[in-house]
Write a protein that holds these residues in place. Structure first.
Motif, PDB file in Angstrom:
ATOM      1  N   MET A 228      41.911   0.668 -12.080  1.00  0.00           N
ATOM      2  CA  MET A 228      41.702  -0.794 -12.065  1.00  0.00           C
ATOM      3  C   MET A 228      42.938  -1.513 -11.512  1.00  0.00           C
ATOM      4  O   MET A 228      44.069  -1.020 -11.633  1.00  0.00           O
ATOM      5  N   PHE A 229      42.688  -2.641 -10.897  1.00  0.00           N
ATOM      6  CA  PHE A 229      43.777  -3.520 -10.429  1.00  0.00           C
ATOM      7  C   PHE A 229      43.296  -4.948 -10.604  1.00  0.00           C
ATOM      8  O   PHE A 229      42.079  -5.204 -10.646  1.00  0.00           O
ATOM      9  N   PHE A 230      44.250  -5.887 -10.733  1.00  0.00           N
ATOM     10  CA  PHE A 230      43.857  -7.280 -10.969  1.00  0.00           C
ATOM     11  C   PHE A 230      44.302  -8.201  -9.842  1.00  0.00           C
ATOM     12  O   PHE A 230      44.123  -9.414  -9.919  1.00  0.00           O
ATOM     13  N   ASP A 231      44.892  -7.609  -8.815  1.00  0.00           N
ATOM     14  CA  ASP A 231      45.318  -8.393  -7.652  1.00  0.00           C
ATOM     15  C   ASP A 231      44.767  -7.673  -6.419  1.00  0.00           C
ATOM     16  O   ASP A 231      45.244  -6.584  -6.068  1.00  0.00           O
ATOM     17  N   ASN A 232      43.766  -8.276  -5.783  1.00  0.00           N
ATOM     18  CA  ASN A 232      43.112  -7.593  -4.663  1.00  0.00           C
ATOM     19  C   ASN A 232      44.067  -7.299  -3.508  1.00  0.00           C
ATOM     20  O   ASN A 232      43.876  -6.338  -2.772  1.00  0.00           O
ATOM     21  N   ASN A 233      45.107  -8.114  -3.360  1.00  0.00           N
ATOM     22  CA  ASN A 233      46.027  -7.869  -2.240  1.00  0.00           C
ATOM     23  C   ASN A 233      46.720  -6.515  -2.390  1.00  0.00           C
ATOM     24  O   ASN A 233      47.019  -5.849  -1.401  1.00  0.00           O
ATOM     25  N   ILE A 234      46.965  -6.119  -3.632  1.00  0.00           N
ATOM     26  CA  ILE A 234      47.563  -4.798  -3.867  1.00  0.00           C
ATOM     27  C   ILE A 234      46.607  -3.729  -3.353  1.00  0.00           C
ATOM     28  O   ILE A 234      47.000  -2.761  -2.682  1.00  0.00           O
ATOM     29  N   PHE A 235      45.305  -3.893  -3.624  1.00  0.00           N
ATOM     30  CA  PHE A 235      44.317  -2.913  -3.155  1.00  0.00           C
ATOM     31  C   PHE A 235      44.245  -2.895  -1.625  1.00  0.00           C
ATOM     32  O   PHE A 235      44.212  -1.825  -1.005  1.00  0.00           O
ATOM     33  N   TYR A 236      44.231  -4.076  -0.999  1.00  0.00           N
ATOM     34  CA  TYR A 236      44.110  -4.113   0.474  1.00  0.00           C
ATOM     35  C   TYR A 236      45.300  -3.408   1.135  1.00  0.00           C
ATOM     36  O   TYR A 236      45.137  -2.665   2.097  1.00  0.00           O
ATOM     37  N   ARG A 237      46.489  -3.655   0.592  1.00  0.00           N
ATOM     38  CA  ARG A 237      47.687  -3.010   1.176  1.00  0.00           C
ATOM     39  C   ARG A 237      47.610  -1.490   1.006  1.00  0.00           C
ATOM     40  O   ARG A 237      47.925  -0.725   1.918  1.00  0.00           O
ATOM     41  N   TYR A 238      47.141  -1.077  -0.164  1.00  0.00           N
ATOM     42  CA  TYR A 238      47.026   0.363  -0.459  1.00  0.00           C
ATOM     43  C   TYR A 238      46.017   1.019   0.479  1.00  0.00           C
ATOM     44  O   TYR A 238      46.286   2.073   1.066  1.00  0.00           O
ATOM     45  N   LEU A 239      44.876   0.360   0.646  1.00  0.00           N
ATOM     46  CA  LEU A 239      43.828   0.934   1.494  1.00  0.00           C
ATOM     47  C   LEU A 239      44.342   1.113   2.922  1.00  0.00           C
ATOM     48  O   LEU A 239      44.093   2.141   3.564  1.00  0.00           O
ATOM     49  N   SER A 240      45.068   0.119   3.380  1.00  0.00           N
ATOM     50  CA  SER A 240      45.598   0.209   4.736  1.00  0.00           C
ATOM     51  C   SER A 240      46.583   1.384   4.848  1.00  0.00           C
ATOM     52  O   SER A 240      46.568   2.144   5.830  1.00  0.00           O
ATOM     53  N   LYS A 241      47.400   1.590   3.806  1.00  0.00           N
ATOM     54  CA  LYS A 241      48.326   2.743   3.799  1.00  0.00           C
ATOM     55  C   LYS A 241      47.556   4.056   3.813  1.00  0.00           C
ATOM     56  O   LYS A 241      47.915   5.004   4.523  1.00  0.00           O
ATOM     57  N   LEU A 242      46.483   4.123   2.995  1.00  0.00           N
ATOM     58  CA  LEU A 242      45.698   5.366   2.948  1.00  0.00           C
ATOM     59  C   LEU A 242      45.145   5.688   4.325  1.00  0.00           C
ATOM     60  O   LEU A 242      45.203   6.834   4.785  1.00  0.00           O
ATOM     61  N   ARG A 243      44.592   4.666   4.997  1.00  0.00           N
ATOM     62  CA  ARG A 243      44.014   4.912   6.326  1.00  0.00           C
ATOM     63  C   ARG A 243      45.102   5.365   7.306  1.00  0.00           C
ATOM     64  O   ARG A 243      44.891   6.281   8.101  1.00  0.00           O
ATOM     65  N   ASP A 244      46.294   4.737   7.201  1.00  0.00           N
ATOM     66  CA  ASP A 244      47.412   5.136   8.082  1.00  0.00           C
ATOM     67  C   ASP A 244      47.821   6.589   7.827  1.00  0.00           C
ATOM     68  O   ASP A 244      48.287   7.275   8.730  1.00  0.00           O
ATOM     69  N   ARG A 245      47.705   7.024   6.561  1.00  0.00           N
ATOM     70  CA  ARG A 245      48.135   8.395   6.218  1.00  0.00           C
ATOM     71  C   ARG A 245      46.994   9.404   6.366  1.00  0.00           C
ATOM     72  O   ARG A 245      47.072  10.516   5.886  1.00  0.00           O
ATOM     73  N   GLY A 246      45.908   8.978   6.987  1.00  0.00           N
ATOM     74  CA  GLY A 246      44.834   9.924   7.307  1.00  0.00           C
ATOM     75  C   GLY A 246      43.853  10.195   6.184  1.00  0.00           C
ATOM     76  O   GLY A 246      43.099  11.167   6.236  1.00  0.00           O
ATOM     77  N   VAL A 247      43.844   9.338   5.143  1.00  0.00           N
ATOM     78  CA  VAL A 247      42.822   9.480   4.093  1.00  0.00           C
ATOM     79  C   VAL A 247      41.615   8.666   4.551  1.00  0.00           C
ATOM     80  O   VAL A 247      41.635   7.434   4.530  1.00  0.00           O
ATOM     81  N   THR A 248      40.578   9.352   4.977  1.00  0.00           N
ATOM     82  CA  THR A 248      39.468   8.638   5.636  1.00  0.00           C
ATOM     83  C   THR A 248      38.197   8.560   4.791  1.00  0.00           C
ATOM     84  O   THR A 248      37.228   7.937   5.194  1.00  0.00           O
TER      85      THR A 248
END
Ligand code: FAD
Length: 346
Positions: A228-248
């Protein structure tokens, strides 16, 4: 012709049908683990049946926005009925799937498969959680056999919390969730795993945590669900990092509608989850008033969910915690949004 959509699984009877036609229904269903079948046609009525078992990767690939729920099984020696009642009411909200925890929130591990099987009897695909710390190949093979026997197709592969007094598991025993993924791969399950937008509390650096996640995904995960997270911006930044690191693989965003303000403040302190000041103000103001906290917690979660869908996130997992009222209030506000096709696959 009028169409009726009826949620069915093997063995469920339709009171309106004669015994002979019940038999037809059973024949039509048995052996079918796929999605929908036309079962019965008479004058102006057409009945469709849906059975629960379905792989979550197929649900997620379907192109529609998905909302899933989480439940926990009864404690050891506690009756099943209240949890079954909650599951039935949650199923009426038509979640894309329901996950059943394993040894979390006090629920007994031994009851996970029973409740997951009941979820599917209610016509909803089930995701059974399974933890593995200190497990062996043999114990996991036994778990896999009981999941197969119950017709469960989806497993969330978790390490579980390290026992407080335990050192690292001894050689030959499972130490990380990746060991479970490797053990279950190739056994016919659709596999999910956990991920942490604010880094797992035991891991010092986010980069290392993402590298460990990548290892799990490469071992065979079909999707991951976030803490769980309560700040969506934290999730958006994380998702972008995952995609950059090849987690598809698909990333399902975990949202917790908070109904107990005091408890969540403690949990977040322990897990390092960031509480935005907007959220803290809600807890400070309404935390002592259960009814007010329920209203405010549902409103906050809804705002998060709407923002996630608006930003192209397709899949949201709601930590409903056996609370049909919470799920009902959220779903009542999402009908129009869920009826729309997804904007893009994330
Ligand atoms: P792992 O992926 O093994 O990661 C655990 C830690 O080890 C991380 O810090 C990671 O960076 C590190 N790590 C991973 N691989 C390696 C490696 N090869 N070498 C070194 N370090 C490594 N708990 C329950 O008991 N029951 C549940 O039903 C349950 N459901 C959950 C559902 C979700 C969606 C989430 C997010 C968590 C859930 N948990 C549950 C909690 C979970 O078990 C804990 O967070 C646990 O501490 C970590 O589990 P994991 O599967 O993420 O472990």
């Amino acid at each position: 012709m009028r169409g009726y959509l009826i949620l069915l699984s093997d063995g469920v009877r339709i009171p309106a049908l004669t015994a002979a036609r019940q038999c037809l229904v059973s024949t039509g269903l048995s052996g079918h683990r796929s999605f929908a079948a036309i079962l019965y046609q008479k004058s102006q009525v057409c009945i469709f049946g849906i059975i629960g078992a379905m792989k979550i990767k197929d649900v997620l690939a379907g192109g529609s926005p998905s909302v899933s729920f989480e439940v926990f099984p009864p404690r050891k020696d506690a009756p099943f009925e209240p949890v079954k009642e909650a599951v039935m009411r949650l199923a009426q909200e038509h979640p894309s799937f329901m996950s059943v925890t394993y040894g979390a929130a006090g629920g007994a591990q031994a009851n996970t498969v029973g409740i997951a099987s009941f979820v599917q009897k209610c016509g909803v695909p089930a995701l059974a959680h399974l933890t593995c710390v200190s497990a062996t190949d043999e114990s996991i093979a036994a778990e896999a056999a009981s999941l197969h026997a119950a017709g469960i197709e989806n497993v969330l592969c978790l390490r579980g919390d390290m026992p407080k007094d335990a050192a690292t598991p001894s050689p030959g025993r499972f130490a990380h969730a990746v060991d479970l993924v490797r053990a279950l791969k190739g056994r016919g399950f659709c596999l999910g795993g956990a991920c942490y937008p604010e880094c797992h509390p035991e891991c010092e650096h986010m980069e290392d945590d993402i590298a460990h996640l990548r290892e799990k995904v490469d071992a065979g995960l079909d999707f991951v669900t976030t803490q769980m997270f309560f700040d969506n911006n934290i999730f958006y930044r994380y998702l972008s990092k995952l995609r950059d690191r090849g987690v598809t693989v698909p990333v399902i965003a975990g949202v917790m509608p908070v109904t107990n303000g005091r408890q969540i403040a403690r949990i977040c302190r322990l897990s390092g989850t960031y509480l935005p000041s907007r959220f803290k103000a809600i807890v400070d103001r309404f935390g002592d008033d259960p009814k007010a906290m329920l209203d405010a917690g549902v409103a906050y979660a809804l705002e998060q969910i709407v923002d996630l869908f608006a930003n192209g996130i397709n899949s949201v997992h709601i930590y409903t915690m056996n609370k049909p009222e919470v799920a009902g209030r959220i779903m009542a506000n999402l009908r129009g949004i869920l009826a729309r096709p997804s904007r893009k696959m994330v």
